[in-house]
Write an enzyme that holds these catalytic residues in place. Structure first.
Site: not given
Ligand code: GLY
Length: 320
Positions: A205, A203, A226, A229, A175
């Site tokens: 996050g 999905r 970041t 998620g 991210t």
């Molecule tokens: N931190 C990004 C995700 O897990 O989608």
């Protein structure tokens, strides 16, 4: 880290075990992002406009898992999530699982300013983009050969994993995000991602979830997160950082305290960039690295791939 007055901007390009051969690209990408956001702030733009500008540049750079170059899901599709938040009034715009928008952060900002809704997903988010004249792109424009090859290699094994090892190939980290304080004293945060590799279609996050992927409140701080998620959302990490600041911690202490909770309560790893209302910066993570750049109030750009706090005395920033 302290920037005494005026505007401040911080960006990140993911917290991960970023291999050494990819450090330079990550740091250069973060520098490009911070320069774009800083140009907005120095020309009198708002913190909200600055974080959008910074994240747009990061979304364009295939080094990162956001926008072009994002990881593919299990159906070999790019699905993007993003959020933007205004610390003045706590207004939020967030989009999830979009496939035909090159700059989901801009779609999120459009939602913030032009809709009574805070979050749209999938086809509805893309309909909103069309209704408001945002460019719609072919999925191929977001797809890189690198990610397609990676997806094919993983699926050729017959047992593709969500967290595939990358080997020696250059790869995106995770991210991206930005936090800003403008000359009027307003805070904003934005985060954008392609999510996890080989995720189930649909999905979503932490990134587009308010308080998880980002939070901004003029009374406390702006935060962008970041990492993994599914873990970050359990501790509502960005709001957690702001709550610690409300209790009197400084930006670095609050970031580290939230990462400590993440480590204690989940098996996940992640990182946060923090900017409090006084312009203090915090960068905390329990991953091996976090790619980042920031501009102080004096206009100096600082970049790095930071070592974990516990190692910081032994391993200083790469200085790239
Ligand atoms: N931190 C990004 C995700 O897990 O989608």
């Amino acid at each position: 880290m302290h920037a005494s007055s005026g505007s401040v901007l911080v960006v990140h390009g993911g917290a991960y075990d970023i291999p050494l051969e990819s450090h330079e690209a990550h740091v250069a990408g973060c520098r490009d992002g911070v320069e774009a956001g800083w140009a907005v702030l120095t020309s009198g733009g708002s913190a909200l406009a600055a974080v959008e500008a910074a994240v747009r540049v990061l979304e364009e750079n295939p080094t990162f898992d956001a926008g072009r170059g994002s990881f593919l899901n299990a159906a070999a599709q790019v699905e993007l999530d993003a959020i933007i938040m205004d610390g003045r009034d706590l207004n939020v715009g967030a989009v999830a699982a979009v496939q035909h928008v090159a700059h989901p952060v801009t779609l999120a900002r459009l939602l913030l300013t032009e809709s009574e809704h805070a979050m749209l997903a999938g086809a509805g988010a893309e309909l909103f983009a069309r209704e408001h004249g945002l460019p719609i792109c072919a999925p191929e424009e977001l797809l890189t050969g690198r990610e397609l090859e990676r997806w094919k290699a993983a699926h050729a094994t017959g047992k593709p994993q969500a967290w595939e090892p990358w080997g020696s190939q250059p790869h995106p980290s995770d991210t991206v995000g930005a936090v800003a304080l403008d000359a009027a004293g307003n805070l904003a945060a934005a985060t954008s991602t392609g999510g996890t590799f080989n995720k189930h279609p649909g999905r979503v996050g932490d990134s587009p979830l308010v308080g998880c992927g980002a939070y901004a409140d003029n009374r406390t701080a702006a935060v962008s997160a970041t990492g993994e998620g599914e873990a970050l959302m359990k501790v509502v990490i960005s709001k957690l950082v702001c709550d610690f600041i409300a209790q009197g911690m400084n930006a670095q202490e609050a970031g580290e305290a939230a990462i400590q909770i993440l480590a204690e309560r989940t098996p996940g790893e992640g990182g946060v960039i923090v900017l409090d209302r006084r312009g203090q910066i915090g960068i905390a993570h329990n991953t091996p690295y976090i790619a980042h750049a920031y501009v102080t109030s004096s206009g100096e750009i600082v970049t790095g791939i930071q070592a974990p706090a516990s190692n910081r005395n032994q391993r200083s920033d790469d200085g790239l």
